[in-house]
Design a protein around this motif. Structure first.
Motif, PDB file in Angstrom:
ATOM      1  N   HIS A 125     -33.877  20.186  40.801  1.00  0.00           N
ATOM      2  CA  HIS A 125     -33.555  19.325  40.232  1.00  0.00           C
ATOM      3  C   HIS A 125     -33.181  17.883  40.531  1.00  0.00           C
ATOM      4  CE1 HIS A 125     -31.817  23.441  39.507  1.00  0.00           C
ATOM      5  NE2 HIS A 125     -32.346  23.615  37.913  1.00  0.00           N
ATOM      6  N   GLU A 126     -34.574  16.973  40.374  1.00  0.00           N
ATOM      7  CA  GLU A 126     -34.504  15.715  40.820  1.00  0.00           C
ATOM      8  C   GLU A 126     -32.911  14.270  40.279  1.00  0.00           C
ATOM      9  OE1 GLU A 126     -38.293  14.293  40.440  1.00  0.00           O
ATOM     10  OE2 GLU A 126     -39.460  15.875  41.490  1.00  0.00           O
ATOM     11  N   ASP A 127     -32.839  15.215  39.162  1.00  0.00           N
ATOM     12  CA  ASP A 127     -32.229  13.960  38.432  1.00  0.00           C
ATOM     13  C   ASP A 127     -30.399  13.980  39.124  1.00  0.00           C
ATOM     14  OD1 ASP A 127     -33.905  12.481  37.508  1.00  0.00           O
ATOM     15  OD2 ASP A 127     -34.230  13.210  35.774  1.00  0.00           O
ATOM     16  N   GLU A 128     -30.292  15.865  40.075  1.00  0.00           N
ATOM     17  CA  GLU A 128     -29.080  15.969  40.279  1.00  0.00           C
ATOM     18  C   GLU A 128     -28.701  16.281  41.777  1.00  0.00           C
ATOM     19  OE1 GLU A 128     -26.764  17.066  38.239  1.00  0.00           O
ATOM     20  OE2 GLU A 128     -28.050  16.395  36.240  1.00  0.00           O
ATOM     21  N   LYS A 129     -27.567  15.790  42.138  1.00  0.00           N
ATOM     22  CA  LYS A 129     -26.915  15.894  43.476  1.00  0.00           C
ATOM     23  C   LYS A 129     -26.349  16.885  43.633  1.00  0.00           C
ATOM     24  CE  LYS A 129     -25.020  10.922  43.065  1.00  0.00           C
ATOM     25  NZ  LYS A 129     -24.012   9.840  43.043  1.00  0.00           N
ATOM     26  N   ILE A 130     -26.708  17.072  45.481  1.00  0.00           N
ATOM     27  CA  ILE A 130     -26.206  18.559  46.382  1.00  0.00           C
ATOM     28  C   ILE A 130     -24.853  17.888  45.705  1.00  0.00           C
ATOM     29  CG2 ILE A 130     -26.063  19.902  47.927  1.00  0.00           C
ATOM     30  CD1 ILE A 130     -28.898  18.674  48.243  1.00  0.00           C
ATOM     31  N   ASN A 131     -24.128  18.682  44.953  1.00  0.00           N
ATOM     32  CA  ASN A 131     -22.785  18.582  45.170  1.00  0.00           C
ATOM     33  C   ASN A 131     -21.947  19.867  45.163  1.00  0.00           C
ATOM     34  OD1 ASN A 131     -22.985  20.255  42.703  1.00  0.00           O
ATOM     35  ND2 ASN A 131     -22.736  18.364  41.784  1.00  0.00           N
ATOM     36  N   ILE A 132     -22.033  20.913  45.230  1.00  0.00           N
ATOM     37  CA  ILE A 132     -21.578  22.324  45.394  1.00  0.00           C
ATOM     38  C   ILE A 132     -22.359  23.330  46.330  1.00  0.00           C
ATOM     39  CG2 ILE A 132     -21.038  22.521  42.793  1.00  0.00           C
ATOM     40  CD1 ILE A 132     -23.262  24.711  42.349  1.00  0.00           C
ATOM     41  N   TYR A 133     -21.971  24.245  46.961  1.00  0.00           N
ATOM     42  CA  TYR A 133     -22.599  24.940  48.464  1.00  0.00           C
ATOM     43  C   TYR A 133     -22.208  26.683  47.965  1.00  0.00           C
ATOM     44  CZ  TYR A 133     -22.677  26.780  53.307  1.00  0.00           C
ATOM     45  OH  TYR A 133     -23.544  26.858  54.633  1.00  0.00           O
ATOM     46  N   CYS A 134     -23.703  27.219  48.013  1.00  0.00           N
ATOM     47  CA  CYS A 134     -23.672  28.642  47.956  1.00  0.00           C
ATOM     48  C   CYS A 134     -23.723  29.259  48.772  1.00  0.00           C
ATOM     49  CB  CYS A 134     -25.669  29.041  47.713  1.00  0.00           C
ATOM     50  SG  CYS A 134     -25.356  30.839  47.385  1.00  0.00           S
ATOM     51  N   LEU A 135     -21.995  29.774  49.087  1.00  0.00           N
ATOM     52  CA  LEU A 135     -21.778  30.483  49.411  1.00  0.00           C
ATOM     53  C   LEU A 135     -22.527  32.473  49.964  1.00  0.00           C
ATOM     54  CD1 LEU A 135     -17.812  30.689  48.842  1.00  0.00           C
ATOM     55  CD2 LEU A 135     -18.959  30.007  50.765  1.00  0.00           C
ATOM     56  N   THR A 136     -23.485  32.521  49.132  1.00  0.00           N
ATOM     57  CA  THR A 136     -23.883  33.579  49.129  1.00  0.00           C
ATOM     58  C   THR A 136     -25.485  33.339  49.823  1.00  0.00           C
ATOM     59  OG1 THR A 136     -23.300  34.810  46.929  1.00  0.00           O
ATOM     60  CG2 THR A 136     -25.278  35.217  47.940  1.00  0.00           C
ATOM     61  N   CYS A 137     -26.034  32.071  49.763  1.00  0.00           N
ATOM     62  CA  CYS A 137     -27.438  32.460  50.179  1.00  0.00           C
ATOM     63  C   CYS A 137     -27.079  31.141  51.609  1.00  0.00           C
ATOM     64  CB  CYS A 137     -28.246  31.164  49.130  1.00  0.00           C
ATOM     65  SG  CYS A 137     -29.223  32.112  47.844  1.00  0.00           S
ATOM     66  N   GLU A 138     -25.104  30.443  51.967  1.00  0.00           N
ATOM     67  CA  GLU A 138     -25.462  29.725  53.429  1.00  0.00           C
ATOM     68  C   GLU A 138     -26.922  28.594  52.893  1.00  0.00           C
ATOM     69  OE1 GLU A 138     -25.519  32.173  56.226  1.00  0.00           O
ATOM     70  OE2 GLU A 138     -23.357  33.088  55.951  1.00  0.00           O
ATOM     71  N   VAL A 139     -26.812  28.001  51.781  1.00  0.00           N
ATOM     72  CA  VAL A 139     -27.599  26.470  51.196  1.00  0.00           C
ATOM     73  C   VAL A 139     -26.638  25.469  50.945  1.00  0.00           C
ATOM     74  CG1 VAL A 139     -29.524  27.213  51.778  1.00  0.00           C
ATOM     75  CG2 VAL A 139     -28.997  27.912  49.462  1.00  0.00           C
ATOM     76  N   PRO A 140     -26.627  24.559  50.681  1.00  0.00           N
ATOM     77  CA  PRO A 140     -25.752  22.876  49.081  1.00  0.00           C
ATOM     78  C   PRO A 140     -26.560  23.319  48.112  1.00  0.00           C
ATOM     79  CG  PRO A 140     -26.764  21.834  51.216  1.00  0.00           C
ATOM     80  CD  PRO A 140     -26.345  23.370  51.829  1.00  0.00           C
ATOM     81  N   THR A 141     -26.171  23.338  46.923  1.00  0.00           N
ATOM     82  CA  THR A 141     -26.850  22.844  46.414  1.00  0.00           C
ATOM     83  C   THR A 141     -26.898  22.311  44.822  1.00  0.00           C
ATOM     84  OG1 THR A 141     -28.432  25.019  44.967  1.00  0.00           O
ATOM     85  CG2 THR A 141     -26.405  25.445  45.287  1.00  0.00           C
ATOM     86  N   CYS A 142     -27.078  22.743  43.864  1.00  0.00           N
ATOM     87  CA  CYS A 142     -26.742  21.477  42.766  1.00  0.00           C
ATOM     88  C   CYS A 142     -25.598  22.486  42.005  1.00  0.00           C
ATOM     89  CB  CYS A 142     -27.336  20.697  42.520  1.00  0.00           C
ATOM     90  SG  CYS A 142     -29.108  21.669  41.748  1.00  0.00           S
ATOM     91  N   SER A 143     -25.571  21.572  40.743  1.00  0.00           N
ATOM     92  CA  SER A 143     -24.615  22.467  40.043  1.00  0.00           C
ATOM     93  C   SER A 143     -26.026  22.937  38.553  1.00  0.00           C
ATOM     94  CB  SER A 143     -23.973  21.521  38.574  1.00  0.00           C
ATOM     95  OG  SER A 143     -22.285  20.884  39.585  1.00  0.00           O
ATOM     96  N   MET A 144     -26.876  22.344  38.708  1.00  0.00           N
ATOM     97  CA  MET A 144     -27.459  22.521  37.664  1.00  0.00           C
ATOM     98  C   MET A 144     -28.135  24.524  38.312  1.00  0.00           C
ATOM     99  SD  MET A 144     -27.990  20.906  35.167  1.00  0.00           S
ATOM    100  CE  MET A 144     -29.082  21.593  33.740  1.00  0.00           C
ATOM    101  N   CYS A 145     -28.337  24.437  39.232  1.00  0.00           N
ATOM    102  CA  CYS A 145     -28.996  25.570  39.517  1.00  0.00           C
ATOM    103  C   CYS A 145     -27.993  26.597  39.589  1.00  0.00           C
ATOM    104  CB  CYS A 145     -29.151  25.504  41.628  1.00  0.00           C
ATOM    105  SG  CYS A 145     -30.564  24.806  42.080  1.00  0.00           S
ATOM    106  N   LYS A 146     -26.868  26.206  40.018  1.00  0.00           N
ATOM    107  CA  LYS A 146     -25.822  27.042  39.636  1.00  0.00           C
ATOM    108  C   LYS A 146     -26.032  27.692  37.663  1.00  0.00           C
ATOM    109  CE  LYS A 146     -22.346  30.211  39.890  1.00  0.00           C
ATOM    110  NZ  LYS A 146     -22.063  31.486  40.090  1.00  0.00           N
TER     111      LYS A 146
END
Length: 352
Positions: A125-146
């Motif tokens: 999601h190119e317009d979304e900043k990385i603002n959360i961390y996925c504990l399951t996959c151990e990677v930072p991601t954005c709210s839209m991915c969640k």
């Protein structure tokens, strides 16, 4: 502490000044009181006391039994050996200049609005900043991915919480690695001392051998050369083994030092997401490097050469017993005549 002229020329001098005010142990801004080492590097006094106590575990002061002698530790920045008196780190001079600069810096930062830096964006999601961390996959991601993306079923956490946790973990790993480097340096010093003692013991053995063989003159020259060669061969074999260990530990120390430098550079990254993108592999590398630092050691008494002690007393006795061949033949003839006389007298008594 070294101050660079580029602090004034760079676009963000306050950020560069902050880097100059970071303690190499806790990786945070210096906490007063700040002490200056003889090598001109600075440490928080608490951090200096921590590494001093780690290097001198039996040294006590300030509430414990008073130690009548000081101790020593190595500067974490330049590895210079700092020799302390009986007061320990409390005998180090405070750097009031650095403390004043810290106060001015904090006042300046509190009066300025926070500047927004570059923030990594989500690839999905190119317009979304990385603002959360996925504990399951151990990677930072954005709210839209969640909410709509690949991490809908994953457990997530606030980015800042994971950022602080892994930053603390990396700091602990660096401290562990620095302590491991101190132990490696201690082992190298011990191995270098073993080299010196081995050479001294070998020299002493050669001197003893030379003195004993000189007393026997040319008759024992060949044997003397043979035994000296055996001692020299043993010395060379031991020195080769110790020097190989020194080389292995130096290589391990170089690798660990480079890894520490890489980790410190990573800690300078202000962005939590950017930091987290490389933090996990870096922490794993540091943990593996710390576990793989167990190399070979010499056994106790390895440098001793006492088993080459030579006793020539029985040879000296044999040499003292050497006499002219004529004297020995006369003594042998007299013994034979005496045996014959005793035999003749025995036969005469048996026949009246």
């Amino acid at each position: 502490m070294d101050y660079k002229p580029s602090l004034i020329q760079d676009g963000n001098p306050m950020e560069n000044l902050e880097k100059q005010l970071i303690c190499p142990i806790c990786l945070e801004m210096f906490t007063k009181p700040v002490v200056i080492l003889p090598c001109q590097h600075n440490l928080c006094r608490k951090c200096a006391n921590d590494i001093f106590q780690a290097a001198n575990p039996y040294w006590t002061n300030r509430g414990g039994s008073m130690s009548m002698s000081g101790g020593r530790f190595r500067c974490p920045s330049c590895r210079h050996e700092v020799i302390m008196d009986r007061h320990g780190v409390y005998g180090l001079q405070r750097n009031l200049l650095v403390e004043n600069i810290i106060d001015i810096y904090k006042q300046e930062c509190s009066s300025r609005p926070l500047q927004k830096g570059s923030h990594p964006m989500c690839k999905e999601h190119e317009d979304e900043k990385i603002n959360i961390y996925c504990l399951t996959c151990e990677v930072p991601t954005c709210s839209m991915c969640k909410v709509f993306g690949a991490h809908q079923a994953c457990e997530v956490a606030p980015l800042q919480n994971v950022f602080q946790g892994q930053k603390t973990e990396l700091s602990n790993c660096i401290s562990m690695l620095v302590a491991g480097n101190d132990r490696v340096q201690t082992i190298i010093s011990q191995l270098e001392d073993s080299c010196r003692v081995t050479k001294e013991n070998s020299h002493q053995v050669k001197e003893v051998l030379s003195q004993k063989f000189d007393a026997l003159y040319a008759i024992l020259d060949e044997k003397k050369s043979e035994l000296l060669q055996r001692v020299t061969g043993e010395q060379e074999e031991k020195l080769a083994f110790i020097e190989a260990l020194i080389l292995q530990y130096r290589e391990q120390l170089d690798k660990s030092t480079k890894l520490v430098e890489t980790a410190i550079q990573s800690l300078d990254e202000p962005g939590g997401a950017t930091f987290l993108l490389g933090a996990k592999p870096l922490i794993k590398s540091i943990v593996e490097a710390s576990k793989g630092c167990q190399l070979g050691k010499t056994e106790q008494g390895f440098e001793n050469m006492d088993y080459f002690t030579l006793d020539l007393q029985y040879i000296a006795d044999a040499l003292r017993a050497i006499d002219f061949a004529g004297d020995e033949e006369e003594e042998a003839t007299e013994e034979e005549d005496q045996v014959e006389d005793e035999s003749t007298e025995g036969k005469g008594e048996g026949h009246p």
